[in-house]
Scaffold this active site. Structure first.
Site, PDB file in Angstrom:
ATOM      1  N   SER A 117       0.803  -1.217   0.000  1.00 17.34           N
ATOM      2  CA  SER A 117       0.000   0.000   0.000  1.00 17.34           C
ATOM      3  C   SER A 117       0.837   1.269   0.000  1.00 17.34           C
ATOM      4  O   SER A 117       1.542   1.564  -0.951  1.00 17.34           O
ATOM      5  CB  SER A 117      -0.968  -0.025   1.187  1.00 17.34           C
ATOM      6  OG  SER A 117      -1.861   1.057   1.134  1.00 17.34           O
ATOM      7  N   HIS A 118       0.793   2.018   1.093  1.00 17.10           N
ATOM      8  CA  HIS A 118       1.456   3.318   1.188  1.00 17.10           C
ATOM      9  C   HIS A 118       2.861   3.205   1.773  1.00 17.10           C
ATOM     10  O   HIS A 118       3.510   4.220   2.001  1.00 17.10           O
ATOM     11  CB  HIS A 118       0.615   4.253   2.061  1.00 17.10           C
ATOM     12  CG  HIS A 118       0.304   3.686   3.414  1.00 17.10           C
ATOM     13  ND1 HIS A 118      -0.527   2.610   3.569  1.00 17.10           N
ATOM     14  CD2 HIS A 118       0.725   4.030   4.652  1.00 17.10           C
ATOM     15  CE1 HIS A 118      -0.614   2.313   4.855  1.00 17.10           C
ATOM     16  NE2 HIS A 118       0.138   3.159   5.538  1.00 17.10           N
ATOM     17  N   ASP A 286      -1.790   6.679  -3.477  1.00 16.48           N
ATOM     18  CA  ASP A 286      -0.720   5.876  -2.878  1.00 16.48           C
ATOM     19  C   ASP A 286      -0.296   4.741  -3.794  1.00 16.48           C
ATOM     20  O   ASP A 286      -0.744   4.632  -4.946  1.00 16.48           O
ATOM     21  CB  ASP A 286      -1.145   5.346  -1.507  1.00 16.48           C
ATOM     22  CG  ASP A 286      -2.197   4.263  -1.586  1.00 16.48           C
ATOM     23  OD1 ASP A 286      -2.965   4.225  -2.578  1.00 16.48           O
ATOM     24  OD2 ASP A 286      -2.257   3.434  -0.661  1.00 16.48           O
ATOM     25  N   ASP A 288      -0.848   1.510  -4.138  1.00 15.78           N
ATOM     26  CA  ASP A 288      -1.794   0.583  -4.768  1.00 15.78           C
ATOM     27  C   ASP A 288      -3.088   1.252  -5.196  1.00 15.78           C
ATOM     28  O   ASP A 288      -4.014   0.581  -5.647  1.00 15.78           O
ATOM     29  CB  ASP A 288      -2.083  -0.601  -3.844  1.00 15.78           C
ATOM     30  CG  ASP A 288      -2.840  -0.212  -2.590  1.00 15.78           C
ATOM     31  OD1 ASP A 288      -2.599   0.892  -2.076  1.00 15.78           O
ATOM     32  OD2 ASP A 288      -3.659  -1.010  -2.104  1.00 15.78           O
ATOM     33  N   ASP A 290      -5.489   3.023  -3.525  1.00 17.18           N
ATOM     34  CA  ASP A 290      -6.725   3.102  -2.757  1.00 17.18           C
ATOM     35  C   ASP A 290      -6.812   4.334  -1.854  1.00 17.18           C
ATOM     36  O   ASP A 290      -7.863   4.617  -1.299  1.00 17.18           O
ATOM     37  CB  ASP A 290      -6.965   1.815  -1.948  1.00 17.18           C
ATOM     38  CG  ASP A 290      -5.873   1.517  -0.930  1.00 17.18           C
ATOM     39  OD1 ASP A 290      -4.898   2.280  -0.843  1.00 17.18           O
ATOM     40  OD2 ASP A 290      -6.001   0.484  -0.234  1.00 17.18           O
ATOM     41  N   ARG A 291      -5.720   5.080  -1.721  1.00 17.02           N
ATOM     42  CA  ARG A 291      -5.736   6.285  -0.895  1.00 17.02           C
ATOM     43  C   ARG A 291      -5.585   7.534  -1.758  1.00 17.02           C
ATOM     44  O   ARG A 291      -5.054   7.459  -2.862  1.00 17.02           O
ATOM     45  CB  ARG A 291      -4.613   6.246   0.147  1.00 17.02           C
ATOM     46  CG  ARG A 291      -4.728   5.067   1.097  1.00 17.02           C
ATOM     47  CD  ARG A 291      -3.633   5.084   2.150  1.00 17.02           C
ATOM     48  NE  ARG A 291      -3.688   3.878   2.946  1.00 17.02           N
ATOM     49  CZ  ARG A 291      -3.558   3.823   4.263  1.00 17.02           C
ATOM     50  NH1 ARG A 291      -3.373   4.930   4.950  1.00 17.02           N
ATOM     51  NH2 ARG A 291      -3.617   2.665   4.906  1.00 17.02           N
ATOM     52  N   LYS A 387     -11.423   0.987  -0.625  1.00 18.03           N
ATOM     53  CA  LYS A 387     -11.329   2.428  -0.823  1.00 18.03           C
ATOM     54  C   LYS A 387     -10.736   2.689  -2.201  1.00 18.03           C
ATOM     55  O   LYS A 387     -10.106   1.809  -2.775  1.00 18.03           O
ATOM     56  CB  LYS A 387     -10.509   3.073   0.284  1.00 18.03           C
ATOM     57  CG  LYS A 387      -9.189   2.423   0.636  1.00 18.03           C
ATOM     58  CD  LYS A 387      -8.594   3.071   1.880  1.00 18.03           C
ATOM     59  CE  LYS A 387      -7.325   2.361   2.340  1.00 18.03           C
ATOM     60  NZ  LYS A 387      -7.591   1.149   3.109  1.00 18.03           N
TER      61      LYS A 387
END
Length: 558
Positions: A117-118, A286, A288, A290-291, A387
């Site tokens: 992710s992030h 981010d 992947d 989703d943010r 998200k």
């Protein structure tokens, strides 16, 4: 080429317990002999033969270092364990929202997403793997707990030799595995997701708004993560923005030394560019996808709490919601309560859940929830079960097009209507685990004593009186499952809050998160740093943060 299924003896590794969204460790850990294989076997066994045998799984990741090696292992182990078909994004690339969409639109049995992710990428940084269920959402606690139990006693894993797939080439790859067909479809990573966005938003209106007679001044930043190809297709090819409006759109294994976390600290280049330039909107996503972070003119920052609440307030200007209706809202517990006021005004349900998108899934599937978010820069709706960063940016473009106002004007109008939840988050990253655990224990013992209720704290001329102190727990209203120990809360009588959590998204050590929320009904246009200072000082005093972490200051302030 002959495909041979092998059963390989192995032994357990300590610490293969998935966090709020999968397992995250350093690349060097995943690259250890049998480490990734063990974890994939745990996923497949936890899913069970009734799910895996003859199943279709979606596989992809965010382009970070070790992605293709991990996907090669997933392909061979899926074949050996009875999976019938895999759908994999070209070059292994699929954003997390795209995986969720593909699972749902293809009625797949689930998906395996390779992402941290992030978290930063590269050979010395992080990698991660998580499983999403057939509804497209992250595996629930019962599933991840089962995975962890299997990881502690695993003795062997199954893997197929003789399967090689070129992830660079879109097409169908067929194999015979013990007399049964096994198919790997390498697909266009972007097409399905783009079509979904075109069903949700009015791309005709947005194209005119973005690239019409008075083009919108935008800077959309992919941070060299997975969203690059999606950003280019949607904003440039579909909405007509110029190439100069999009930056860092090539997914790179180390994210080009950028930190793929869209906040004011790590997306500094975007903040600097908007501060110095003449832009109407800036957005970053981010690793992947989703943010998201949304900025207005001169880098006016929209907190994720306000972003969620403002989208909720203008939900009717998005065609998807006009068509399907609005049933309810939800936020994670640490997220500020601005959304609650919108829900009350619209006479809709609002749910407060633990941190982790998986807690929204049951509510969505039961049609109790259609818009939700987290303070950690996650916003989304029931169009998928994750998200969705690009979705959030398109939602903001829709609101700007609808109101014909700037992001700052929209935000200030919202505060004048509902009051303002001033908010900040302090992250203390990679601290020593033992003293941080002790801090949380000592703090819980303090705030849950009966005499703590009614206690007054003062600083900087402000007085806060305690209404409640607890360790947040959540009972799912759909399936009755209970999640405990989800974060320490100190709630004051005016609605202001202090929240403390140990994060489950780091790859090493402990990350302490301290959330400060100060509500003001009328004094809404002041500097957030000044309005929050008294409560920050009180929180640092109550928690004894410096004593336990050894830190004079947080790693990141949001």
């Amino acid at each position: 080429m002959t495909v041979t299924v092998k059963t390989v003896p192995t032994t357990p590794f300590e610490g293969q317990k998935p966090g709020t969204s999968g397992l995250r460790k350093k690349v060097k850990v995943f690259a250890e002999k049998n480490y990734t294989e063990n974890f994939i076997q745990c996923i497949l066994e936890a899913a069970g033969e009734s799910v895996i045998n003859g199943s279709l799984l979606v596989v992809g990741g965010d382009g970070r270092f070790f992605l293709k090696e991990a996907i090669d292992i997933i392909i061979k182990m899926s074949a050996a364990n009875g999976v019938s078909r895999l759908m994999i994004g070209q070059n292994g690339i699929l954003s997390t929202p795209a995986v969720s969409s593909l699972i749902r639109s293809n009625k797949a049995n689930g998906g395996i997403i390779c992402t941290a992710s992030h978290n930063p990428g590269g050979p010395d940084n992080d990698f991660g793997i998580k499983f999403n269920c057939e509804n497209g959402g992250p595996a629930p606690d019962a599933f991840t707990n089962k995975m962890f139990d299997i990881s502690k006693t695993i003795k062997e894993y199954k893997i197929a030799e003789g399967i090689n797939v070129d992830l660079n080439v879109i097409g169908t790859n067929k194999f015979d595995v013990n007399g049964k067909p096994f198919v790997v479809d390498v697909i266009d990573a972007v097409a399905n997701y783009v079509e979904l966005m075109k069903e949700i938003f009015d791309f005709g209106k947005l194209k005119e708004f973005v690239s019409g007679s008075k083009p919108l001044k935008m800077r959309i930043d992919g941070l060299n993560g997975v969203t690059g190809p999606y950003v280019r297709e949607i904003f440039v090819n579909q909405l007509g923005a110029s190439d100069s409006n999009v930056v860092h759109t090539i997914p790179l294994p180390d994210f080009g030394n950028l930190h793929p976390d869209p906040n004011l600290t790590y997306a500094k280049d975007l903040v600097d560019q908007l501060s110095a330039g003449d832009y109407d909107i800036g957005a970053a996503f981010d690793g992947d996808g989703d943010r998201n972070m949304i900025l207005g003119h001169k880098a006016f920052f929209v907190t994720p709490n306000d972003s969620l609440a403002i989208i909720a307030d203008f939900v009717d200007c998005i065609p998807y919601f006009k068509k399907n209706g609005v049933t309810g809202f939800a936020r994670s517990m640490p997220t500020a309560a601005a959304l609650d006021r919108v829900a009350k005004a619209k006479n809709l349900e609002v749910f407060e859940t633990p941190t982790g998108w998986k807690y929204f899934g049951n509510l969505m599937d039961a049609n109790r929830l259609c818009l939700c978010g987290e303070e950690s820069f996650g916003t989304g709706s029931n169009h998928i079960r994750e998200k969705d960063g690009i979705w959030a940016a398109l939602a903001w473009l829709s609101i700007m097009e609808h109101t014909k106002k700037s992001i700052e004007e929209i935000s200030k109008d919202f505060w004048k209507k509902y009051g303002r939840n001033y908010f900040t988050r302090y992250d203390y990253e990679e601290c020593e685990l033992a003293p941080c655990n002790q801090m949380m224990t000592d703090l819980e013992n303090l705030i849950t004593k009966p005499e703590f209720v009614g206690k007054e704290f003062s600083n900087g001329g402000k007085i806060y009186k305690v209404k409640l102190g607890d360790n947040f727990s959540y009972k799912d209203p759909i399936d009755g499952s209970v999640a405990t120990n989800q974060g320490l809360r100190i709630i004051f009588e005016d609605g202001s809050r202090i929240v403390m959590r140990l994060s489950g998204t780091g790859s090493s050590g402990a990350t302490v998160r301290m959330y400060i929320e100060a509500y003001e009904a009328t004094n809404v246009l002041e500097a957030a740093s000044e309005m929050l200072k008294p409560l920050i000082n009180i929180a640092l005093e109550i928690s004894q943060m410096k004593k336990y972490t050894g830190r004079d200051a947080p790693t990141v302030i949001t």
